[in-house]
Write a protein that holds these residues in place. Structure first.
Motif, PDB file in Angstrom:
ATOM      1  N   MET A   1      31.869 -54.556 -22.515  1.00 49.74           N
ATOM      2  CA  MET A   1      32.090 -53.519 -23.497  1.00 49.74           C
ATOM      3  C   MET A   1      32.294 -54.158 -24.881  1.00 49.74           C
ATOM      4  SD  MET A   1      34.852 -50.421 -23.723  1.00 49.74           S
ATOM      5  CE  MET A   1      34.433 -49.765 -22.153  1.00 49.74           C
TER       6      MET A   1
ATOM      7  N   SER B   1      29.018 -54.770 -26.547  1.00 53.63           N
ATOM      8  CA  SER B   1      28.397 -53.512 -26.975  1.00 53.63           C
ATOM      9  C   SER B   1      28.996 -53.017 -28.290  1.00 53.63           C
ATOM     10  CB  SER B   1      28.573 -52.437 -25.908  1.00 53.63           C
ATOM     11  OG  SER B   1      27.968 -52.827 -24.712  1.00 53.63           O
ATOM     12  N   VAL B   2      30.300 -53.107 -28.416  1.00 54.80           N
ATOM     13  CA  VAL B   2      30.950 -52.658 -29.652  1.00 54.80           C
ATOM     14  C   VAL B   2      30.555 -53.566 -30.810  1.00 54.80           C
ATOM     15  CG1 VAL B   2      33.171 -52.317 -30.795  1.00 54.80           C
ATOM     16  CG2 VAL B   2      32.858 -51.558 -28.447  1.00 54.80           C
TER      17      VAL B   2
ATOM     18  N   ALA C   1      37.431 -55.159 -31.258  1.00 53.28           N
ATOM     19  CA  ALA C   1      36.524 -55.805 -30.308  1.00 53.28           C
ATOM     20  C   ALA C   1      36.566 -57.321 -30.451  1.00 53.28           C
ATOM     21  CB  ALA C   1      35.101 -55.300 -30.503  1.00 53.28           C
TER      22      ALA C   1
ATOM     23  N   ALA D   1      35.367 -48.758 -28.763  1.00 55.42           N
ATOM     24  CA  ALA D   1      34.103 -48.097 -28.409  1.00 55.42           C
ATOM     25  C   ALA D   1      34.076 -46.665 -28.922  1.00 55.42           C
ATOM     26  CB  ALA D   1      33.901 -48.136 -26.902  1.00 55.42           C
TER      27      ALA D   1
END
Length: 99
Positions: free
Chosen positions: A1, A4-5, A58, A68
């Motif tokens: 995750m 992705s952020v 993040a 997110a």
């Protein structure tokens, strides 16, 4: 995750750069230049309160769900801003049904 952020925030940063160049190219040469306010709006009201905190969270690896969520909200706001400025500049997006 976390990746992705960080990727989403990188895309947000590139969008601000693209948006600024786009507004420079489509500004009215005989106008007052108020089209360029869009870059400031994108930076001050979307990047600083949403994208930057998402990046900082993040980067440290803390509160990734909140990071997110902030990146997702920023993405929707950038899309809405993009559609608004297309309408303000009189540029029609591609029609959904070309047939």
């Amino acid at each position: 995750m976390r990746t992705s952020v960080l990727f989403a925030v990188a895309v947000h940063s590139l969008f601000i750069l693209f948006f600024t160049v786009f507004l420079f190219q489509h500004a009215n040469p005989k106008g007052d230049g108020m089209e360029m306010v869009g870059s400031s709006i994108a930076f001050m009201f979307i990047f600083l309160p949403f994208s930057l905190p998402a990046y900082l969270l993040a980067k440290t690896g803390r509160l990734l769900i909140l990071a997110a969520l902030l990146a997702l909200i920023a993405s929707f706001l950038y899309f809405g801003l993009w559609l608004e400025f297309l309408d303000e500049l009189g540029i029609r997006p591609a029609p959904w049904n070309a047939g």
